[in-house]
Motif scaffolding. Structure first.
Motif, short mmCIF file in Angstrom:
data_model
loop_
_atom_site.label_atom_id
_atom_site.label_comp_id
_atom_site.label_asym_id
_atom_site.label_seq_id
_atom_site.Cartn_x
_atom_site.Cartn_y
_atom_site.Cartn_z
N LYS A 422 0.83 -1.21 0.00
CA LYS A 422 0.00 0.00 0.00
C LYS A 422 0.86 1.26 0.00
N ALA A 423 1.98 1.21 0.71
CA ALA A 423 2.89 2.36 0.72
C ALA A 423 3.51 2.58 -0.66
N ALA A 424 3.76 1.48 -1.38
CA ALA A 424 4.33 1.59 -2.73
C ALA A 424 3.40 2.38 -3.65
N LEU A 425 2.11 2.18 -3.50
CA LEU A 425 1.16 2.92 -4.32
C LEU A 425 1.30 4.42 -4.10
N LEU A 426 1.40 4.81 -2.86
CA LEU A 426 1.52 6.23 -2.53
C LEU A 426 2.82 6.81 -3.08
N THR A 427 3.91 6.07 -2.90
CA THR A 427 5.21 6.54 -3.40
C THR A 427 5.21 6.67 -4.91
N LEU A 428 4.72 5.64 -5.58
CA LEU A 428 4.74 5.64 -7.05
C LEU A 428 3.84 6.72 -7.63
N GLU A 429 2.69 6.94 -7.01
CA GLU A 429 1.78 7.96 -7.52
C GLU A 429 2.40 9.35 -7.46
N GLN A 430 3.31 9.57 -6.51
CA GLN A 430 3.99 10.87 -6.41
C GLN A 430 4.91 11.10 -7.61
N TYR A 431 5.53 10.03 -8.09
CA TYR A 431 6.51 10.17 -9.17
C TYR A 431 5.94 9.83 -10.54
N PHE A 432 4.87 9.04 -10.59
CA PHE A 432 4.26 8.63 -11.86
C PHE A 432 2.75 8.85 -11.80
N PRO A 433 2.32 10.07 -11.57
CA PRO A 433 0.89 10.32 -11.39
C PRO A 433 0.07 9.90 -12.60
N GLY A 434 -1.01 9.18 -12.32
CA GLY A 434 -1.91 8.74 -13.38
C GLY A 434 -1.56 7.42 -14.00
N ASN A 435 -0.42 6.85 -13.61
CA ASN A 435 0.04 5.62 -14.25
C ASN A 435 0.36 4.51 -13.25
N VAL A 436 -0.35 4.52 -12.13
CA VAL A 436 -0.14 3.53 -11.07
C VAL A 436 -1.48 2.84 -10.76
N TYR A 437 -1.47 1.50 -10.69
CA TYR A 437 -2.70 0.75 -10.53
C TYR A 437 -2.56 -0.32 -9.44
N PRO A 438 -3.37 -0.28 -8.39
CA PRO A 438 -3.45 -1.43 -7.48
C PRO A 438 -4.20 -2.56 -8.17
N GLN A 439 -3.71 -3.79 -8.00
CA GLN A 439 -4.33 -4.93 -8.68
C GLN A 439 -4.91 -5.92 -7.68
N PHE A 440 -6.05 -6.48 -8.06
CA PHE A 440 -6.76 -7.48 -7.27
C PHE A 440 -7.02 -8.68 -8.16
N VAL A 441 -6.34 -9.80 -7.90
CA VAL A 441 -6.60 -11.03 -8.64
C VAL A 441 -7.82 -11.69 -8.00
N ARG A 442 -8.92 -11.71 -8.72
CA ARG A 442 -10.19 -12.15 -8.16
C ARG A 442 -10.27 -13.67 -8.12
N MET A 443 -10.53 -14.23 -6.94
CA MET A 443 -10.63 -15.67 -6.78
C MET A 443 -11.49 -15.98 -5.56
N LYS A 444 -11.78 -17.25 -5.36
CA LYS A 444 -12.66 -17.62 -4.25
C LYS A 444 -12.08 -17.20 -2.90
N ASP A 445 -10.75 -17.22 -2.78
CA ASP A 445 -10.12 -16.94 -1.49
C ASP A 445 -10.18 -15.48 -1.08
N ASN A 446 -10.50 -14.58 -2.02
CA ASN A 446 -10.59 -13.17 -1.64
C ASN A 446 -11.86 -12.50 -2.14
N GLU A 447 -12.81 -13.29 -2.64
CA GLU A 447 -14.02 -12.75 -3.23
C GLU A 447 -14.78 -11.84 -2.27
N ASP A 448 -14.77 -12.16 -0.98
CA ASP A 448 -15.50 -11.35 -0.01
C ASP A 448 -14.92 -9.94 0.12
N GLU A 449 -13.69 -9.76 -0.33
CA GLU A 449 -13.07 -8.44 -0.19
C GLU A 449 -13.03 -7.66 -1.51
N LEU A 450 -13.62 -8.23 -2.55
CA LEU A 450 -13.63 -7.54 -3.83
C LEU A 450 -14.38 -6.21 -3.74
N GLU A 451 -15.57 -6.24 -3.14
CA GLU A 451 -16.37 -5.02 -3.08
C GLU A 451 -15.69 -3.91 -2.28
#
Length: 565
Positions: A422-451
Motif C-alpha cells: 500500500k505504501a508503494a502505491l503512494l510513493t509511485l503515484e507521487q513520481y508517476f501520477p496517473g500511471n499507477v494501478y493497485p491490482q486485485f486477482v479475483r478468486m474464491k479466497d478473496n471474493e469477499d473483499e472484492l467489493e
C-alpha cells in the motif's frame, strides 16, 4: 431542399507513421493478383481520394504537423487537389486545438457539419461514409459514426453547432489540451457529457470489434495488417467495401497477427513474496529442486544487461511501438540492474515500460531515479505512457493478503508486506501520477473483499485517483486449482488475443509457446536466434485459432478473451 454543405477534415498531425509509404496500388479495381502496378500510392493519398469523393463537400481541411507538412503538400499537389484543400499546420495538435480548428473551418465555409477521419487510413469506404452522412442528416444528429466494424473503415460526422459545446467540454479537462490526438479523441470529449448529445450509429451486421484491428498506417503493426488485407482481397477477388474487408480480416491469420504489441520479459529468477495464484515457484522447483526466493536461491541466474539490450534492439526493430514488461512470473526489483533495464527500454521512443511488482522492495529513491530516467528519455511515439506500474495488493485486509502471499514478511524497517504494498502505491503515484494501478486477482479466497477493495480504490480521492485493475484468476490449464469465483467466458469461443499479440521471454532467453506453459514448450531462444525468427516460428498457433482449431492446452484454456495491450 438546399443541400447541407460540409467540410472534410483529415488529421495528419501524427508523429511516427507509415501514412506516406508507397504501399498500395494506384487503382484497386485495375490491379492484378500478381502485383501489377503495385505500390504507387500511400495511405494518405487514398484517404485524400476518399475525401475528394464526399458529396456536398465545400472544402478539404488537412491538419498537419511540422513533421508531416512537406509530405502532405507533395501528396496534395500530386493529386492535383491543391485548389480544394487547406493545409493547417500546428507544432503540436491536441484534442482541444483540433476542435477549435474544426469549428473555425466549418464557420469559414458555411458548413453544417464536419466529416472527420485520420489521414492514414487506406480503406475508408465511400458507401459506408454515405450511410453515416445520410443518417446524420435524416435524424438531425449531432455526432454520427459506424459501430461494430474494425477501426479505420469509416469517418465520424459532427454537427457544426455541436463543435462549440464539445470545445467547451474539452477546455474543462487538462488532458484534452495536452495529450496527443488518438483515434478516440472526439468520442472521449463526448463521454464527458454524453447524454447531452444526439448520437446516431450505423451498426455493422456483425460485431467485428473483438478482432481489435485498426486499419490505419499509424504503426508498423497496423500497417502490416493493411498490406496483408489488401493482398488477401486481391487473392480472393474480394470487394473493398467495409463489410467484405471485415469478413476477410476475420478469417485471415496474416491480417490479425502482425508483430507483438506486448513483450513480457522476465529479467529475474526470484520473487520477494510468493502467491497462491502464481504457478512459477512450484514449476521452478520441479526443474531446479529449490524455490525461486532469496533464502533458497541466493545466487539467481538473472538475465544479463547486455543480453537485454540486444533483445530490446530486436523488439524495437520488429514492432517499432510496443509495451515491454520486466516482470514475467517474478519480482523485477530483485534484479540488481533493474534501473538500467528500465533505462534501456525507455531509450527507444516507441517502447513503453510496464512494471508489475508486489511493492515490498520499492523505495522512494528507486522511484525517483526511474522518474529522472523518464525525464532524460525521448518522448514516447506510441499511445502508452513511458512507465506503467501495477502493484499486487489482492486484498482489503492483511489477513486475506497473507493467505494469498504465502511468505509475506516484515522488512528491516519493521514494515509488513501488506503495508509495503500500500505504501508503494503512494510513493509511485507521487513520481508517476496517473500511471499507477493497485491490482486485485479475483478468486474464491478473496471474493469477499472484492467489493470493499473496489469501493476504496475506485474512489477518485483514493491514492491512485480511482484507477485499479481487477484481474481474472488463471488456473494455468489445471496447474493450479480452479478457484475462479465467476465464469466470465463468452458464449462462443474465438481466437486468443495473446497468441496474436504477446511474446513471453524467460531469463535465459527461451520463449514458451504462451504464458500458460510457464517454463515448458519453448519455441526458441531470442538470444541465439533473434526476436523476429522466434516470433515467426510461433505463428502456427495463431493460425490454428483463426481456423477454429484449438490444440493442446488451448482447448481448455479460458485466457483467450483477456488481453494486455
Amino acid at each position: 431542399m438546399k443541400a447541407m454543405k460540409n467540410v472534410v477534415l483529415l488529421y495528419a498531425g501524427f508523429g511516427q507513421t507509415h501514412a506516406f509509404d508507397m504501399l498500395f496500388p494506384k487503382d484497386f479495381s485495375k490491379i492484378s493478383a500478381d502485383g501489377g502496378t503495385a505500390r504507387e500510392k500511400s495511405a494518405f493519398a487514398l484517404a485524400l481520394d476518399w475525401a475528394g469523393g464526399i458529396r456536398d463537400r465545400e472544402r478539404i481541411i488537412i491538419a498537419a504537423s511540422r513533421q508531416t507538412e512537406d509530405k502532405v503538400r507533395r501528396e496534395v499537389l500530386k493529386a492535383d487537389m491543391d485548389s480544394c484543400c487547406d493545409v493547417i499546420v500546428e507544432q503540436r495538435w491536441t484534442t482541444q486545438l483540433l476542435l477549435k480548428r474544426m469549428a473555425e473551418s466549418a464557420s469559414k465555409y458555411g458548413a453544417s457539419y464536419v466529416v472527420y477521419s485520420m489521414a492514414d487510413r487506406p480503406f475508408l469506404d465511400k458507401v459506408l461514409t454515405e450511410r453515416v452522412i445520410s443518417d446524420h442528416l435524416k435524424y438531425l444528429s449531432e455526432y454520427s459514426f459506424a459501430d461494430g466494424y474494425p477501426a479505420g473503415l469509416s469517418p465520424e460526422v459532427v454537427d457544426a453547432g455541436a463543435l462549440g459545446i464539445m470545445l467547451s467540454l474539452a477546455s474543462r479537462k487538462e488532458a484534452f489540451s495536452s495529450d496527443r490526438i488518438s483515434k478516440d479523441s472526439l468520442f472521449a470529449v463526448l463521454r464527458e457529457d454524453i447524454n447531452s448529445f444526439e448520437i446516431e450509429t450505423v451498426i455493422a451486421p456483425k460485431d467485428f470489434r473483438m478482432l481489435r484491428l485498426d486499419f490505419s498506417c499509424s504503426s508498423r503493426a497496423s500497417t502490416i495488417s493493411c498490406v496483408h488485407l489488401f493482398r488477401a482481397a486481391l487473392e480472393q477477388g474480394s470487394s473493398f467495401d467495409a463489410l467484405s474487408l471485415a469478413e476477410l480480416a476475420s478469417s485471415s491469420p496474416d491480417v490479425q497477427r502482425t508483430v507483438p504489441a506486448f513483450y513480457n520479459v522476465q529479467i529475474a529468477e526470484n520473487l520477494s513474496t510468493t502467491t497462491t495464484y502464481n504457478p512459477y515457484p512450484e514449476e521452478f522447483k520441479k526443474k531446479n529442486d529449490r524455490y525461486p526466493v532469496r533464502k533458497e536461491n541466493p545466487e539467481p541466474v538473472n538475465m544479463g544487461l547486455d543480453q537485454f539490450r540486444s533483445l530490446v534492439d530486436g523488439m524495437a526493430t520488429l514492432s517499432e511501438a510496443a509495451v515491454v514488461g520486466l516482470s514475467g512470473f517474478s519480482e523485477p526489483l530483485t534484479h540488481q540492474d533493474f534501473l538500467e533495464f528500465a533505462r534501456t527500454v525507455l531509450s527507444k521512443p516507441g517502447l513503453s515500460l510496464l512494471v508489475e511488482t508486489d511493492g515490498t522492495l520499492l523505495t522512494a529513491p528507486i522511484a525517483q531515479k526511474l522518474a529522472d530516467i523518464v525525464k532524460d528519455s525521448p518522448e514516447r511515439t506510441g499511445t502508452w505512457p513511458a512507465v506503467i506500474w501495477i502493484v499486487s495488493v489482492d486484498a482489503f485486509t492483511e489477513e486475506t493478503y497473507c493467505k494469498l502471499h504465502t511468505n509475506a514478511f516484515t522488512n528491516a524497517n519493521g514494515i509488513r508486506s501488506f503495508e509495503s504494498a500500500k505504501a508503494a502505491l503512494l510513493t509511485l503515484e507521487q513520481y508517476f501520477p496517473g500511471n499507477v494501478y493497485p491490482q486485485f486477482v479475483r478468486m474464491k479466497d478473496n471474493e469477499d473483499e472484492l467489493e470493499p477493495f473496489y469501493r476504496f480504490y475506485h474512489d477518485p480521492e483514493s491514492v491512485c485517483k480511482g484507477r485499479l485493475v481487477i484481474q481474472k484468476y488463471d488456473s494455468f490449464c489445471g496447474l493450479l486449482p480452479d478457484l475462479k469465483s465467476a465464469d466470465l467466458a463468452p458464449l462462443e469461443r474465438y481466437p486468443c488475443w495473446h497468441c496474436k499479440r504477446d511474446m513471453f521471454v524467460l531469463p535465459d532467453g527461451s520463449v514458451p509457446l504462451c504464458r500458460e506453459y510457464v517454463l515448458d514448450a519453448s519455441c526458441g531462444n531470442v538470444f541465439d536466434e533473434g526476436v523476429e525468427a522466434v516470433w515467426k516460428r510461433m505463428a502456427g498457433l495463431a493460425e490454428s485459432h483463426v481456423r477454429g482449431r484449438y490444440p493442446d492446452k488451448c482447448e481448455n484454456c479460458d485466457e483467450y478473451y483477456t488481453f494486455n495491450f
